[in-house]
Design a protein around this motif. Structure first.
Motif, mmCIF file in Angstrom:
data_model
loop_
_atom_site.group_PDB
_atom_site.id
_atom_site.type_symbol
_atom_site.label_atom_id
_atom_site.label_comp_id
_atom_site.label_asym_id
_atom_site.label_seq_id
_atom_site.Cartn_x
_atom_site.Cartn_y
_atom_site.Cartn_z
ATOM 1 N N ASP A 126 -8.476 0.645 -1.498
ATOM 2 C CA ASP A 126 -7.709 -0.486 -0.992
ATOM 3 C C ASP A 126 -7.995 -1.701 -1.859
ATOM 4 O OD1 ASP A 126 -6.431 -2.493 0.345
ATOM 5 O OD2 ASP A 126 -7.317 -2.083 2.308
ATOM 6 N N GLN A 135 0.825 -1.212 0.000
ATOM 7 C CA GLN A 135 0.000 0.000 0.000
ATOM 8 C C GLN A 135 0.858 1.261 0.000
ATOM 9 O OE1 GLN A 135 -2.122 -1.171 3.514
ATOM 10 N NE2 GLN A 135 -3.910 -1.890 2.386
ATOM 11 N N LEU A 157 -4.796 3.334 -5.091
ATOM 12 C CA LEU A 157 -4.131 3.565 -3.816
ATOM 13 C C LEU A 157 -3.967 5.054 -3.526
ATOM 14 C CD1 LEU A 157 -1.427 0.764 -4.024
ATOM 15 C CD2 LEU A 157 -3.188 0.949 -2.267
ATOM 16 N N HIS A 195 -8.971 -5.068 0.194
ATOM 17 C CA HIS A 195 -9.990 -5.068 1.250
ATOM 18 C C HIS A 195 -11.095 -6.082 0.955
ATOM 19 C CE1 HIS A 195 -12.837 -3.740 4.241
ATOM 20 N NE2 HIS A 195 -13.756 -3.616 3.288
#
Length: 456
Positions: free
Chosen positions: A305, A286, A300, A308
């Motif tokens: 995300d 990330q 990002l 997720h």
């Protein structure tokens, strides 16, 4: 000018190649030998060169079989500079500290059984080695190492931050361009760009992991993953996925997120990432959008995300991991190691392999002799923690997720680097290496022996 092969020569692991040119000694990678048999002696053996004479260590990427002996190199006298990409630097820190912890644990285990043995290196050795990391390399930007020696990293598309390394050398009015492939990724990846090697090289040191076969297309592999998870759910069992912490874990989360958004998997599916290293690696991903595909980087940078899931659980603590063994159905458990040579996945296999309603999904390369290979090849029972466990679970092998290029991609990659006068084949089992050698038969191809020396 000469190149020496002190690892991954005639085998898959332990990448370690030494170049002597323009009065400098340059090491490319310093990895551990891995496999199911006792390898402590191999890793503890002399490197085949004096670590104190090495001026630079150029690191292609953060997998243990490419970086895992760096602390030992420093412990034995290396005082040069380690150069790699920013993402590789962050991931290598994670990998080396975890590796040191495992070596300490292994040493304690041997002491408890009356077999005194020092760890290959400990946590302080790993911390000390991190002090040797110097300049950060960016794709396509040359770094001058010394008079007559320039290094440039090129995207290898293998894992986050992975690189092929071009060395441009001048010695006694002779000029050479030597390319070290590192591990080469496939052309089709969800998170990373395709490999982008330079052209017009004089010699190339090239990996051959899948030189004898191609992978399935990625879309077919994703569909098979979805079907295998749904099938285990329908049968009322768990899914165990032995997972490599770097890249594979993040890709699987990415694919499952997409499947849930498309309705191919229910978004209430309980998914457990049972790997402290994979959890930390996901955070590092990330932080490095610059090393990813533009569309993923854009997500990002705008607060999205790609990893997720609604019911994703990170299990860092050992107690949380142990609690997962009480779950008898409806869980997807992703745990390391990918080849089942250690780590938490062995405990989950012990508790799930014997149940016919469960599934085990292998999504990566399994080296010869590893527990993963033994299960994939159809063993009726396996030995885990002193017990013989029957294999009744449904076993899936999905090779389209490999972070390594398949045969066709390897041949295409070699074609892009230009008419190299010499090609050294490394990092592969004999069958794969021979098959790729045959495919490149119109070129000057060398399969170097361990510790062999070749003039350039």
């Amino acid at each position: 000018m000469q190149v020496e092969f002190h690892g991954a020569a005639g085998g898959v692991t332990g990448s370690c190649h030494l170049l002597r040119a323009a009065g400098k000694v340059i090491l490319v990678d310093c990895g551990m030998f891995q496999g199911s048999h006792e390898l402590h002696a191999d890793n503890a053996a002399p490197f085949g060169f004096d670590p104190a004479e090495v001026d630079f260590l150029l690191l292609t990427h953060a997998h243990l079989d490419h970086c895992g002996r760096i602390p030992l190199l420093v412990k034995r006298g290396f005082r040069g500079e380690v150069i790699c990409t920013a993402a590789t630097r962050d991931l290598t820190r994670l990998v080396l500290l975890d590796s040191a912890h495992l070596h300490e644990e292994e040493a304690r285990h041997h002491h408890r059984h009356g077999e005194p043995r020092e760890p290959l290196y400990d946590t302080m050795d790993a911390v000390d080695s991190l002090d040797r990391f110097g300049r950060v390399a960016a794709y396509g930007k040359p770094i001058r190492l010394a008079e007559g020696v320039t290094a440039t990293v090129h995207d290898a598309g293998h894992i986050l931050g992975s690189a092929s390394i071009l060395l441009e050398l001048t010695e006694d009015d002779r000029r050479k361009r030597i390319l070290f492939s590192g591990d080469i990724g496939p052309s089709e990846r969800p998170l990373l760009n395709a490999p982008a090697p330079p052209s017009d090289v004089d010699a190339v040191v090239m990996e051959t992991t899948y030189g004898d076969r191609d992978h399935r297309r990625l879309a077919a592999s994703v569909a098979e993953l979805q079907d295998a998870i749904a099938d285990a759910e329908a049968r009322g069992g768990n899914v165990i996925i032995p997972t490599f912490a770097l890249e594979r874990a993040q890709e699987l989360l990415f694919f499952m997120r997409e499947a849930m958004e498309a309705g191919a998997l229910r978004d209430s599916l309980q998914v457990f990432l049972d790997s402290p290293m994979a959890i930390s690696a996901t955070r590092i991903f990330q932080r490095h959008p610059e090393a990813m595909k533009p569309e993923v980087a854009e997500m990002l940078r705008h607060g999205g995300d790609p990893f997720h899931l609604p019911e994703l659980h990170f299990t860092r603590d050992a107690s949380e991991s142990m609690a997962l063994n009480r779950i008898r159905s409806g869980a997807v458990i992703m745990a390391g190691s990918g080849m089942c040579t250690g780590g938490r996945v062995r405990h989950h296999l012990r508790h799930n392999l014997a149940h016919s309603d469960c599934s085990v999904i292998f999504v990566g390369f399994a080296a010869e002799g590893t527990l993963a290979r033994i299960i994939v090849e159809g063993a009726k029972s396996v030995k885990l923690f002193g017990d013989h466990i029957p294999v009744r679970a449904k076993v899936h092998t999905i090779n389209g997720f490999s972070a390594h290029a398949g045969r066709r991609d390897l041949i295409d990659w070699h074609g892009k680097v230009g008419p190299a006068k010499r090609t050294f084949l490394v990092h592969g089992e004999h069958k794969a290496m021979t098959a790729l050698q045959d495919a490149l038969k119109d070129k000057q191809v060398v399969v170097p022996a361990l510790h062999s020396v070749h003039q350039l």
